[in-house]
Design a protein around this motif. Structure first.
Motif, PDB file in Angstrom:
ATOM      1  N   GLY A  64       0.822  -1.209   0.000  1.00 28.50           N
ATOM      2  CA  GLY A  64       0.000   0.000   0.000  1.00 28.50           C
ATOM      3  C   GLY A  64       0.851   1.252   0.000  1.00 28.50           C
ATOM      4  N   ALA A  65       1.914   1.253   0.800  1.00 31.58           N
ATOM      5  CA  ALA A  65       2.822   2.396   0.834  1.00 31.58           C
ATOM      6  C   ALA A  65       3.533   2.564  -0.499  1.00 31.58           C
ATOM      7  CB  ALA A  65       3.846   2.211   1.958  1.00 31.58           C
ATOM      8  N   SER A  66       3.917   1.451  -1.110  1.00 35.69           N
ATOM      9  CA  SER A  66       4.596   1.493  -2.405  1.00 35.69           C
ATOM     10  C   SER A  66       3.704   2.120  -3.472  1.00 35.69           C
ATOM     11  CB  SER A  66       5.006   0.071  -2.822  1.00 35.69           C
ATOM     12  OG  SER A  66       5.596   0.072  -4.105  1.00 35.69           O
ATOM     13  N   ASN A  67       2.442   1.709  -3.518  1.00 38.35           N
ATOM     14  CA  ASN A  67       1.516   2.291  -4.489  1.00 38.35           C
ATOM     15  C   ASN A  67       1.333   3.793  -4.257  1.00 38.35           C
ATOM     16  OD1 ASN A  67       0.823   0.016  -6.082  1.00 38.35           O
ATOM     17  ND2 ASN A  67      -0.594  -0.703  -4.516  1.00 38.35           N
ATOM     18  N   SER A  68       1.194   4.183  -2.993  1.00 39.46           N
ATOM     19  CA  SER A  68       1.002   5.598  -2.667  1.00 39.46           C
ATOM     20  C   SER A  68       2.214   6.426  -3.072  1.00 39.46           C
ATOM     21  CB  SER A  68       0.732   5.764  -1.171  1.00 39.46           C
ATOM     22  OG  SER A  68      -0.493   5.152  -0.809  1.00 39.46           O
ATOM     23  N   TYR A  69       3.409   5.894  -2.784  1.00 40.76           N
ATOM     24  CA  TYR A  69       4.632   6.612  -3.166  1.00 40.76           C
ATOM     25  C   TYR A  69       4.708   6.779  -4.685  1.00 40.76           C
ATOM     26  CZ  TYR A  69       9.307   6.943  -4.989  1.00 40.76           C
ATOM     27  OH  TYR A  69      10.384   7.301  -5.760  1.00 40.76           O
ATOM     28  N   GLU A  70       4.420   5.714  -5.416  1.00 40.00           N
ATOM     29  CA  GLU A  70       4.521   5.776  -6.877  1.00 40.00           C
ATOM     30  C   GLU A  70       3.591   6.843  -7.451  1.00 40.00           C
ATOM     31  OE1 GLU A  70       6.543   4.524  -8.877  1.00 40.00           O
ATOM     32  OE2 GLU A  70       7.543   3.032  -7.645  1.00 40.00           O
ATOM     33  N   ILE A  71       2.386   6.912  -6.935  1.00 39.87           N
ATOM     34  CA  ILE A  71       1.416   7.896  -7.426  1.00 39.87           C
ATOM     35  C   ILE A  71       1.855   9.313  -7.083  1.00 39.87           C
ATOM     36  CG2 ILE A  71      -0.950   8.725  -7.146  1.00 39.87           C
ATOM     37  CD1 ILE A  71      -1.737   5.720  -6.754  1.00 39.87           C
ATOM     38  N   ASP A  72       2.300   9.523  -5.832  1.00 40.48           N
ATOM     39  CA  ASP A  72       2.732  10.858  -5.419  1.00 40.48           C
ATOM     40  C   ASP A  72       3.979  11.299  -6.192  1.00 40.48           C
ATOM     41  OD1 ASP A  72       0.648  10.906  -3.662  1.00 40.48           O
ATOM     42  OD2 ASP A  72       1.846  10.654  -1.854  1.00 40.48           O
ATOM     43  N   ALA A  73       4.924  10.374  -6.386  1.00 36.89           N
ATOM     44  CA  ALA A  73       6.143  10.704  -7.131  1.00 36.89           C
ATOM     45  C   ALA A  73       5.802  11.052  -8.583  1.00 36.89           C
ATOM     46  CB  ALA A  73       7.130   9.542  -7.074  1.00 36.89           C
ATOM     47  N   ALA A  74       4.866  10.324  -9.158  1.00 35.97           N
ATOM     48  CA  ALA A  74       4.467  10.588 -10.544  1.00 35.97           C
ATOM     49  C   ALA A  74       3.812  11.959 -10.669  1.00 35.97           C
ATOM     50  CB  ALA A  74       3.520   9.494 -11.027  1.00 35.97           C
ATOM     51  N   ARG A  75       3.034  12.342  -9.691  1.00 33.39           N
ATOM     52  CA  ARG A  75       2.405  13.669  -9.740  1.00 33.39           C
ATOM     53  C   ARG A  75       3.448  14.776  -9.684  1.00 33.39           C
ATOM     54  NH1 ARG A  75      -2.491  11.857  -5.686  1.00 33.39           N
ATOM     55  NH2 ARG A  75      -3.914  11.109  -7.318  1.00 33.39           N
ATOM     56  N   ILE A  76       4.492  14.566  -8.884  1.00 33.82           N
ATOM     57  CA  ILE A  76       5.584  15.542  -8.842  1.00 33.82           C
ATOM     58  C   ILE A  76       6.283  15.583 -10.200  1.00 33.82           C
ATOM     59  CG2 ILE A  76       7.809  16.091  -7.777  1.00 33.82           C
ATOM     60  CD1 ILE A  76       6.743  14.772  -5.193  1.00 33.82           C
ATOM     61  N   ALA A  77       6.469  14.403 -10.801  1.00 33.15           N
ATOM     62  CA  ALA A  77       7.128  14.329 -12.112  1.00 33.15           C
ATOM     63  C   ALA A  77       6.348  15.122 -13.158  1.00 33.15           C
ATOM     64  CB  ALA A  77       7.271  12.870 -12.545  1.00 33.15           C
ATOM     65  N   LEU A  78       5.043  15.019 -13.122  1.00 36.85           N
ATOM     66  CA  LEU A  78       4.229  15.748 -14.101  1.00 36.85           C
ATOM     67  C   LEU A  78       4.389  17.262 -13.946  1.00 36.85           C
ATOM     68  CD1 LEU A  78       0.933  13.640 -14.106  1.00 36.85           C
ATOM     69  CD2 LEU A  78       2.735  13.690 -15.854  1.00 36.85           C
ATOM     70  N   GLU A  79       4.674  17.695 -12.730  1.00 37.41           N
ATOM     71  CA  GLU A  79       4.868  19.127 -12.487  1.00 37.41           C
ATOM     72  C   GLU A  79       6.277  19.591 -12.864  1.00 37.41           C
ATOM     73  OE1 GLU A  79       4.096  19.728  -8.370  1.00 37.41           O
ATOM     74  OE2 GLU A  79       1.936  19.339  -8.526  1.00 37.41           O
ATOM     75  N   ARG A  80       7.281  18.700 -12.711  1.00 35.49           N
ATOM     76  CA  ARG A  80       8.665  19.161 -12.796  1.00 35.49           C
ATOM     77  C   ARG A  80       9.429  18.739 -14.048  1.00 35.49           C
ATOM     78  NH1 ARG A  80      12.580  19.335  -8.216  1.00 35.49           N
ATOM     79  NH2 ARG A  80      13.231  20.944  -9.699  1.00 35.49           N
ATOM     80  N   THR A  81       9.098  17.617 -14.645  1.00 36.48           N
ATOM     81  CA  THR A  81       9.900  17.158 -15.772  1.00 36.48           C
ATOM     82  C   THR A  81       9.604  17.941 -17.052  1.00 36.48           C
ATOM     83  OG1 THR A  81      10.653  15.198 -16.997  1.00 36.48           O
ATOM     84  CG2 THR A  81       8.290  15.381 -16.567  1.00 36.48           C
ATOM     85  N   ARG A  82      10.617  18.005 -17.916  1.00 31.70           N
ATOM     86  CA  ARG A  82      10.426  18.583 -19.245  1.00 31.70           C
ATOM     87  C   ARG A  82      10.477  17.480 -20.302  1.00 31.70           C
ATOM     88  NH1 ARG A  82      14.250  24.030 -18.992  1.00 31.70           N
ATOM     89  NH2 ARG A  82      13.140  25.054 -17.277  1.00 31.70           N
ATOM     90  N   SER A  83      10.640  16.260 -19.850  1.00 34.34           N
ATOM     91  CA  SER A  83      10.763  15.121 -20.768  1.00 34.34           C
ATOM     92  C   SER A  83       9.394  14.524 -21.070  1.00 34.34           C
ATOM     93  CB  SER A  83      11.665  14.050 -20.146  1.00 34.34           C
ATOM     94  OG  SER A  83      11.528  12.816 -20.810  1.00 34.34           O
ATOM     95  N   ASN A  84       9.060  14.432 -22.334  1.00 36.11           N
ATOM     96  CA  ASN A  84       7.785  13.805 -22.706  1.00 36.11           C
ATOM     97  C   ASN A  84       7.770  12.328 -22.348  1.00 36.11           C
ATOM     98  OD1 ASN A  84       6.637  16.151 -23.763  1.00 36.11           O
ATOM     99  ND2 ASN A  84       7.508  15.804 -25.795  1.00 36.11           N
ATOM    100  N   ALA A  85       8.931  11.674 -22.458  1.00 28.66           N
ATOM    101  CA  ALA A  85       9.008  10.248 -22.133  1.00 28.66           C
ATOM    102  C   ALA A  85       8.747  10.015 -20.651  1.00 28.66           C
ATOM    103  CB  ALA A  85      10.374   9.688 -22.525  1.00 28.66           C
TER     104      ALA A  85
END
Length: 199
Positions: A64-85
């Motif tokens: 459960g913690a792993s899933n939560s971390y993955e989702i939260d990290a991905a949301r940060i990535a959508l805000e910060r990355t410039r890479s389309n990939a």
């Protein structure tokens, strides 16, 4: 050491644990608590290579913690990355780990026996997310964290899938392991692409 070789070592250790005698859950929790400082001192964590006889509640909490971390990290990535990939990968993480969280909750209900679905981030997860928010080289850190997180999750899922539980949680673990392995491979492809661009 290659990724495949590292995963093979982790899997062999987990499979070897399958022959260990089943412990009482209370004894298992006590042993985990007693061994945690020693393992941390050795540069390991108590949940990196869990025994295949891990207590179901501990398994559910960690996944459960792993899933939560993955989702939260991905949301940060959508805000910060410039890479389309990386943006595409982050969207995939939100979709796949959101679905995995729903399936885990259903498996917990089917399992019963006092096991509850109560996903909470670990202290390490919180620290990793904080580091992502402040990182100068965001993409590099995000991919490094993703490689380590998926490697650890895969070891956990494979360990439980090869354990003695024959119910809904074991079925979930086997299915989720395939998903996480695909993610792990995708991270490798992203890392290779980043190296080629840098070279």
């Amino acid at each position: 050491m290659t990724r495949r070789f590292a995963l093979s070592i982790a899997t062999c250790l987990l499979l070897a644990a399958c022959d260990a005698p089943e412990r009482d859950p209370a004894d298992a929790r006590a042993a985990d608590a007693a061994n945690a400082p020693m393992m941390a001192a050795a540069g390991d964590t108590a949940d990196q290579f869990p025994a295949s006889s891990i207590d179901p509640q501990i398994f559910v909490d960690r996944v459960g913690a792993s899933n939560s971390y993955e989702i939260d990290a991905a949301r940060i990535a959508l805000e910060r990355t410039r890479s389309n990939a990386i943006r595409d990968f982050a969207n995939r993480m939100i979709r796949d780990h959101g679905s995995a969280a729903d399936k885990l909750e259903a498996a917990v209900k089917a399992h019963g026996n006092g096991v509850t679905f109560r996903p909470r981030l670990s202290a390490q997860d919180e620290a990793d997310l904080a580091a992502l928010r402040e990182a100068r080289d965001f993409d590099g850190l995000y991919l490094d964290q993703q490689r380590r997180a998926h490697e650890k999750a895969l070891a956990l899922l494979r360990g439980y899938a090869n354990g003695k539980d024959s119910g809904a949680l074991r079925s979930f673990a086997a299915e989720a392991a395939e998903m996480v392995e695909a993610h792990f491979d995708a991270v490798g492809e992203l890392e290779n692409g980043a190296r080629e661009e840098a070279g």
